[in-house]
Design a protein around this motif. Structure first.
Motif, short mmCIF file in Angstrom:
data_model
loop_
_atom_site.label_atom_id
_atom_site.label_comp_id
_atom_site.label_asym_id
_atom_site.label_seq_id
_atom_site.Cartn_x
_atom_site.Cartn_y
_atom_site.Cartn_z
N ASP A 187 0.97 -1.12 -0.04
CA ASP A 187 0.06 -0.15 -0.01
C ASP A 187 1.00 1.12 -0.07
O ASP A 187 1.27 1.76 0.92
N ASN A 237 -3.44 5.61 -3.45
CA ASN A 237 -4.64 6.23 -3.22
C ASN A 237 -3.90 7.52 -3.44
O ASN A 237 -2.97 7.86 -3.51
N LYS A 272 -9.49 2.03 -8.91
CA LYS A 272 -10.23 1.87 -7.51
C LYS A 272 -11.18 2.99 -7.62
O LYS A 272 -11.05 3.85 -7.81
N PHE A 291 -11.47 -1.40 5.08
CA PHE A 291 -10.47 -0.37 5.84
C PHE A 291 -10.56 -1.31 7.36
O PHE A 291 -11.15 -0.54 8.31
N ALA A 322 -7.42 -3.88 3.88
CA ALA A 322 -6.72 -2.59 3.69
C ALA A 322 -6.94 -1.99 4.98
O ALA A 322 -7.31 -2.39 5.88
N SER A 323 -6.11 -0.79 5.24
CA SER A 323 -5.58 0.12 6.11
C SER A 323 -5.00 -0.94 7.30
O SER A 323 -5.68 -1.09 8.38
N ARG A 367 -2.37 -1.84 9.95
CA ARG A 367 -1.44 -1.13 10.57
C ARG A 367 -0.26 -1.77 11.50
O ARG A 367 0.61 -1.06 11.80
N THR A 383 -3.19 -5.70 1.74
CA THR A 383 -2.36 -4.57 1.41
C THR A 383 -1.74 -3.89 2.62
O THR A 383 -2.49 -3.42 3.62
O1 G3P Z 1 -5.06 2.18 0.53
C1 G3P Z 1 -6.09 2.37 1.46
C2 G3P Z 1 -5.73 1.96 2.98
O2 G3P Z 1 -4.97 0.96 3.03
C3 G3P Z 1 -5.57 3.12 3.80
O3 G3P Z 1 -4.77 2.90 5.04
O4 G3P Z 1 -3.49 3.58 7.18
O5 G3P Z 1 -4.66 5.61 5.68
O6 G3P Z 1 -6.32 3.77 7.12
P1 G3P Z 1 -4.89 3.99 6.35
#
Ligand code: G3P
Length: 234
Positions: free
Chosen positions: A6, A28, A83, A129, A163-164, A166, A183
């Motif tokens: 990502d 993104n 996307k 997310f 996604a998202s 951490r 990702t």
């Molecule tokens: O690609 C979108 C996503 O993975 C965003 O992650 O950490 O900004 O919530 P985050």
């Protein structure tokens, strides 16, 4: 489970590709803003390095605008996936892209129902997310678990992309939940490689090897002493 990066940082993508663990890339607008330059040129370079799908995000808020941006992305490289955000216009755009044979990744999914709708509209990838749900004290991984079950139970032609992400625990949990893809920021990929006992063990083996080599070299040296000249026993 496939692993995507990502990121829009070329060097991070090159590194993961060299490690042989890279299946795709998601970008993104926020990730692109960190590197700047031409988004198109960046995408072409990322697509050249990446063995699998590369997500490029539309920013238009109307269907025709999304279609125009997405078609332009799709012309850049064969592995582009457009996307599209989860919203009423997004669903319509996803459906139209599917009719044109353009693959889509529906982003900003925060519930299993949103994922179900995106799958029905024809999205190839569904991106819940996880971290942003955890941030507001909800169980992000529950959406992954529910959506994976729905996709498999109803034989939907979409893959769940966690996604998202951490931290490394998110990756393990996504894999155990049956997510098809996760990702990750490059930092999380690096954290997955390392373990304090592995790093310590590598250092110990290197130190012991050096000690053993030094001892072997010392004992092999002709010293000119009486014991070195002693004839072999018969
Ligand atoms: O690609 C979108 C996503 O993975 C965003 O992650 O950490 O900004 O919530 P985050």
């Amino acid at each position: 489970m496939k692993l995507f990066l990502d990121t829009a940082e070329i060097e991070e993508i090159r590194t993961a590709a060299r490690w042989g663990v890279l299946d795709g890339v998601t970008t993104n607008p926020s990730l692109y803003a960190k590197v700047g330059g031409s988004y198109d040129e960046l995408l072409v370079e990322i697509c050249r390095i990446t063995p699998g799908p590369v997500s490029a995000e539309v920013v238009a808020d109307d269907v025709e605008g999304m279609l125009k941006e997405g078609r332009a992305f799709a012309r850049l490289a064969p592995n582009i996936v457009v996307k599209v955000p989860m919203c009423e216009e997004g669903l319509e755009a996803i459906y139209r892209f599917a009719e044109e044979g353009i693959k889509t990744n529906c982003t900003l999914i925060f519930s299993a129902n949103q994922g179900l709708l995106a799958a029905k509209a024809g999205a190839s990838l569904l991106s819940p997310f996880v971290g942003r749900l955890d941030d507001i004290n909800q169980d992000g991984m529950e959406v992954i678990r529910d959506l994976v079950s729905i996709v498999e139970m109803h034989d939907l032609d979409s893959e769940v992309l966690a996604a998202s992400i951490r931290h490394p625990r998110h990756v393990t949990e996504a894999a155990l939940a049956g997510s098809h893809i996760a990702t990750l920021p490059f930092k999380v990929l690096q954290q997955m490689v390392h373990h304090p006992l592995t790093d310590k063990g590598i250092q110990t083996f290197r130190d012991d090897w050096q000690k053993a080599r030094a001892a072997a070299a010392a004992s092999a040296k002709p010293t000119g002493t009486a014991s070195a000249r002693k004839p072999a026993a018969r």
